[in-house]
Scaffold this motif. Sequence first.
Motif, short mmCIF file in Angstrom:
data_model
loop_
_atom_site.label_atom_id
_atom_site.label_comp_id
_atom_site.label_asym_id
_atom_site.label_seq_id
_atom_site.Cartn_x
_atom_site.Cartn_y
_atom_site.Cartn_z
N GLU A 284 46.29 42.28 18.71
CA GLU A 284 45.50 42.43 17.50
C GLU A 284 44.81 43.79 17.57
OE1 GLU A 284 45.35 39.95 19.61
OE2 GLU A 284 45.71 38.09 18.55
N GLY B 52 37.81 42.12 14.50
CA GLY B 52 37.56 40.78 14.00
C GLY B 52 38.69 39.83 14.35
N ASP B 53 39.93 40.30 14.25
CA ASP B 53 41.09 39.46 14.56
C ASP B 53 41.11 39.06 16.03
OD1 ASP B 53 43.32 41.29 12.36
OD2 ASP B 53 41.89 39.69 11.94
N ARG C 269 38.62 38.91 18.13
CA ARG C 269 37.50 38.02 18.48
C ARG C 269 37.68 36.62 17.91
NH1 ARG C 269 33.27 40.77 20.89
NH2 ARG C 269 33.59 42.99 20.90
N GLU C 270 38.67 36.41 17.06
CA GLU C 270 38.97 35.07 16.55
C GLU C 270 40.01 34.36 17.40
OE1 GLU C 270 37.34 33.45 14.14
OE2 GLU C 270 36.06 35.23 14.20
N ASP C 271 40.60 35.07 18.35
CA ASP C 271 41.56 34.46 19.26
C ASP C 271 40.85 33.34 20.04
OD1 ASP C 271 42.62 34.52 22.30
OD2 ASP C 271 44.26 34.97 20.93
N PRO C 272 41.47 32.16 20.15
CA PRO C 272 40.81 31.04 20.83
C PRO C 272 40.38 31.35 22.27
CG PRO C 272 42.77 30.27 19.69
CD PRO C 272 42.75 31.76 19.57
N ARG D 201 37.42 33.82 22.06
CA ARG D 201 36.23 33.08 21.59
C ARG D 201 35.62 32.24 22.71
NH1 ARG D 201 37.34 29.38 16.85
NH2 ARG D 201 39.45 29.89 17.41
#
Length: 138
Positions: free
Chosen positions: A3, A7-8, A10-13, A16
């Motif tokens: 990514e 933002g993308d 930091r949305e990775d499980p 996170r």
Amino acid sequence: MHETASGDLREDPFVRGLLAKLPASARATFSDEQLLALKAALGGRAWGVHAVDIRWTLKFWRWRYYFVLLAGRNRRELSRREREVARMAMALFVAGFITLSTLLGLLVLYLTKSALGIDLLPGFSLGIWGWFQDSFLR
């Protein structure tokens, strides 16, 4: 697949979960490159929840030792050797279960026969009925 937008990533499980374990002040200090490096280094480790997860530490003189007992459903692919050991363990378990069940069944039949006063071999006794009466019925 990397990514590029912060933002993308930091949305990775995984990311996170990693960031959730850090203090809020430290979360914003990681660059995308650092987060990707952490994901690559730590991503292979299973962070799963185990049915049994017991951890304790023992202090022995100047040293401390840790012990971990983990148990749960195995979700990984087994090697050929592991499959053979698992089959052998299952065969031993089934054989033991059948043996114990048979012995328990024979014991119940013997005690029932003795309670009804049936004497298959006159003058011969295993002594189990007498022991059972002395231990449990009096």
